[in-house]
Enzyme design. Sequence first.
Site, PDB file in Angstrom:
ATOM      1  N   ASN A   8       1.011  -1.256  -0.212  1.00 28.60           N
ATOM      2  CA  ASN A   8      -0.050   0.026  -0.058  1.00 28.60           C
ATOM      3  C   ASN A   8       0.822   0.279   0.218  1.00 28.60           C
ATOM      4  O   ASN A   8       1.672   1.399   1.133  1.00 28.60           O
ATOM      5  CB  ASN A   8      -0.810  -0.298   1.633  1.00 28.60           C
ATOM      6  CG  ASN A   8      -1.903   0.913   1.001  1.00 28.60           C
ATOM      7  OD1 ASN A   8      -1.076   2.261  -0.257  1.00 28.60           O
ATOM      8  ND2 ASN A   8      -2.235   1.606   2.908  1.00 28.60           N
ATOM      9  N   TRP A   9       1.481   2.021  -0.844  1.00 27.77           N
ATOM     10  CA  TRP A   9       1.467   3.087  -1.009  1.00 27.77           C
ATOM     11  C   TRP A   9       1.082   4.620  -0.503  1.00 27.77           C
ATOM     12  O   TRP A   9       1.574   4.955  -0.538  1.00 27.77           O
ATOM     13  CB  TRP A   9       1.829   3.630  -2.572  1.00 27.77           C
ATOM     14  CG  TRP A   9       3.517   2.305  -2.912  1.00 27.77           C
ATOM     15  CD1 TRP A   9       4.295   1.761  -2.441  1.00 27.77           C
ATOM     16  CD2 TRP A   9       4.046   2.288  -4.001  1.00 27.77           C
ATOM     17  NE1 TRP A   9       5.094   0.716  -3.034  1.00 27.77           N
ATOM     18  CE2 TRP A   9       4.652   1.035  -4.223  1.00 27.77           C
ATOM     19  CE3 TRP A   9       3.759   3.246  -5.605  1.00 27.77           C
ATOM     20  CZ2 TRP A   9       5.607   0.776  -6.046  1.00 27.77           C
ATOM     21  CZ3 TRP A   9       4.564   3.048  -6.909  1.00 27.77           C
ATOM     22  CH2 TRP A   9       5.489   1.488  -6.555  1.00 27.77           C
ATOM     23  N   LYS A  10       0.148   4.561  -0.082  1.00 28.96           N
ATOM     24  CA  LYS A  10      -1.118   5.591   0.728  1.00 28.96           C
ATOM     25  C   LYS A  10      -0.921   6.695  -0.682  1.00 28.96           C
ATOM     26  O   LYS A  10      -0.978   6.368  -1.686  1.00 28.96           O
ATOM     27  CB  LYS A  10      -0.194   5.727   1.821  1.00 28.96           C
ATOM     28  CG  LYS A  10      -0.169   4.308   2.964  1.00 28.96           C
ATOM     29  CD  LYS A  10      -0.059   5.198   3.675  1.00 28.96           C
ATOM     30  CE  LYS A  10       0.253   3.933   4.235  1.00 28.96           C
ATOM     31  NZ  LYS A  10      -0.556   3.775   6.374  1.00 28.96           N
ATOM     32  N   HIS A  93      -9.628   0.792   4.456  1.00 26.86           N
ATOM     33  CA  HIS A  93      -8.303   0.951   5.525  1.00 26.86           C
ATOM     34  C   HIS A  93      -9.034   1.643   5.992  1.00 26.86           C
ATOM     35  O   HIS A  93      -9.898   2.833   6.464  1.00 26.86           O
ATOM     36  CB  HIS A  93      -6.921   1.430   4.156  1.00 26.86           C
ATOM     37  CG  HIS A  93      -5.872   0.963   4.862  1.00 26.86           C
ATOM     38  ND1 HIS A  93      -5.245   2.071   5.692  1.00 26.86           N
ATOM     39  CD2 HIS A  93      -4.634   0.530   4.570  1.00 26.86           C
ATOM     40  CE1 HIS A  93      -4.308   2.281   5.880  1.00 26.86           C
ATOM     41  NE2 HIS A  93      -4.038   0.818   5.941  1.00 26.86           N
ATOM     42  N   GLU A  95      -7.337   4.069   7.568  1.00 22.75           N
ATOM     43  CA  GLU A  95      -7.114   5.473   7.229  1.00 22.75           C
ATOM     44  C   GLU A  95      -8.239   6.029   6.443  1.00 22.75           C
ATOM     45  O   GLU A  95      -8.610   7.062   6.676  1.00 22.75           O
ATOM     46  CB  GLU A  95      -5.686   6.168   6.368  1.00 22.75           C
ATOM     47  CG  GLU A  95      -4.094   5.723   7.146  1.00 22.75           C
ATOM     48  CD  GLU A  95      -3.294   5.550   6.187  1.00 22.75           C
ATOM     49  OE1 GLU A  95      -2.995   5.355   5.623  1.00 22.75           O
ATOM     50  OE2 GLU A  95      -2.278   4.842   7.201  1.00 22.75           O
ATOM     51  N   GLU A 163      -5.659  -5.586   9.733  1.00 25.43           N
ATOM     52  CA  GLU A 163      -4.267  -4.541  10.364  1.00 25.43           C
ATOM     53  C   GLU A 163      -5.506  -4.111  11.650  1.00 25.43           C
ATOM     54  O   GLU A 163      -5.608  -2.308  11.626  1.00 25.43           O
ATOM     55  CB  GLU A 163      -5.048  -3.349   9.530  1.00 25.43           C
ATOM     56  CG  GLU A 163      -4.144  -3.527   7.708  1.00 25.43           C
ATOM     57  CD  GLU A 163      -3.247  -3.173   6.924  1.00 25.43           C
ATOM     58  OE1 GLU A 163      -2.455  -2.881   6.512  1.00 25.43           O
ATOM     59  OE2 GLU A 163      -3.945  -1.857   7.020  1.00 25.43           O
ATOM     60  N   GLY A 169       1.451   1.454  10.514  1.00 22.05           N
ATOM     61  CA  GLY A 169       2.237   3.175  10.817  1.00 22.05           C
ATOM     62  C   GLY A 169       2.950   3.606  11.920  1.00 22.05           C
ATOM     63  O   GLY A 169       3.856   4.645  11.960  1.00 22.05           O
ATOM     64  N   SER A 204       2.595  -2.309  10.309  1.00 16.34           N
ATOM     65  CA  SER A 204       4.316  -2.592  10.743  1.00 16.34           C
ATOM     66  C   SER A 204       5.179  -3.139  10.212  1.00 16.34           C
ATOM     67  O   SER A 204       5.885  -4.551  11.401  1.00 16.34           O
ATOM     68  CB  SER A 204       4.604  -1.698  12.216  1.00 16.34           C
ATOM     69  OG  SER A 204       4.388  -0.150  12.242  1.00 16.34           O
ATOM     70  N   GLY A 225       2.373  -0.991   4.705  1.00 18.80           N
ATOM     71  CA  GLY A 225       2.828   0.275   3.768  1.00 18.80           C
ATOM     72  C   GLY A 225       4.143   0.850   3.746  1.00 18.80           C
ATOM     73  O   GLY A 225       4.317   0.593   2.644  1.00 18.80           O
ATOM     74  N   GLY A 226       4.644   1.373   4.946  1.00 17.94           N
ATOM     75  CA  GLY A 226       6.429   2.413   4.362  1.00 17.94           C
ATOM     76  C   GLY A 226       7.634   1.388   4.405  1.00 17.94           C
ATOM     77  O   GLY A 226       7.756   1.596   3.368  1.00 17.94           O
TER      78      GLY A 226
HETATM   79  C1  PEP Z   1      -0.940   0.061   6.112  1.00 19.48           C
HETATM   80  O1  PEP Z   1      -0.688   0.889   5.137  1.00 19.48           O
HETATM   81  O2  PEP Z   1      -1.695  -0.764   5.446  1.00 19.48           O
HETATM   82  C2  PEP Z   1       0.038  -0.294   6.600  1.00 19.48           C
HETATM   83  C3  PEP Z   1       0.337  -1.123   7.528  1.00 19.48           C
HETATM   84  O3  PEP Z   1       0.904   0.485   6.621  1.00 19.48           O
HETATM   85  P1  PEP Z   1       2.469   0.447   7.496  1.00 19.48           P
HETATM   86  O4  PEP Z   1       2.866  -1.148   6.938  1.00 19.48           O
HETATM   87  O5  PEP Z   1       3.595   1.299   7.489  1.00 19.48           O
HETATM   88  O6  PEP Z   1       1.778   0.175   8.932  1.00 19.48           O
END
Ligand code: PEP
Length: 240
Positions: A8-10, A93, A95, A163, A169, A204, A225-226
């Site tokens: 997930n590149w957001k 998601h 967010e 999640e 994040g 994470s 994500g990150g």
């Molecule tokens: C996400 O955006 O779904 C996510 C899990 O982010 P991160 O890996 O940065 O916690």
Amino acid sequence: MQKIFAANWKLFKSPAETRQFFKNFKEVVSKSTGEVVFFPPAICLEAASESVKGTNIAFGVQNCYAQVQGAFTGENSAQTAKELGAKYILIGHSERRQIFGETDAAIADKVALTQSLGLTPLLCIGETLAERESTHTYRILETQLELGLAKADKTKPVVIAYEPVWAIGTGKVATPEQVAETHTDVQTILTKLGFKAPILYGGSVKADNAAGLIKQPHVGGFLVGGASLEVDSFIKIASV
Ligand code: PEP
């Protein structure tokens, strides 16, 4: 069953950065043991589509509207994503739920539309820290699944991403024990509702914790994500 490693590149990366990423990623993708799926920003979808042509790298959008077209300024069409070659749509998601006020009812409509177009919804669920601390996790996840899948077709593919909101994040990854326990709960709920779906863990996930998490029961892969923004870290995760 093959694991799914989703990125997930957001709201990161431009079309040029997307092309550069895939140029490098395609050289290492064969190391992955599973299916890799990318969710770039919608404005980079065409760059992603052109970059992965002829490979088995899948992609999708991070959100869609519950109708394919109309006077809905600023929204993404799942139909257009499909025309560009998308296979998945990320839905619900945290967010989207927290920042944009997305409701379970809207999520249910998006899941249904996605399936009706022959695409696979990747439905995200997860509890906040306050909900976990008040031991409501099971009830929260059960409600999100019941409502989010209320209009879903049980005969068509769907993927779930568990999640925990407190782990997204934040660098605070759920422990392998928490993942094992919660994924077992999610599996129980899905069985009760009559759905068969892989359950990804997200929150994470990094190159150094992925190996411990993937071994846990009912972990069908990761949503990252990150650590998905760099080729090196994501391919390490997708190769566990
Ligand atoms: C996400 O955006 O779904 C996510 C899990 O982010 P991160 O890996 O940065 O916690």
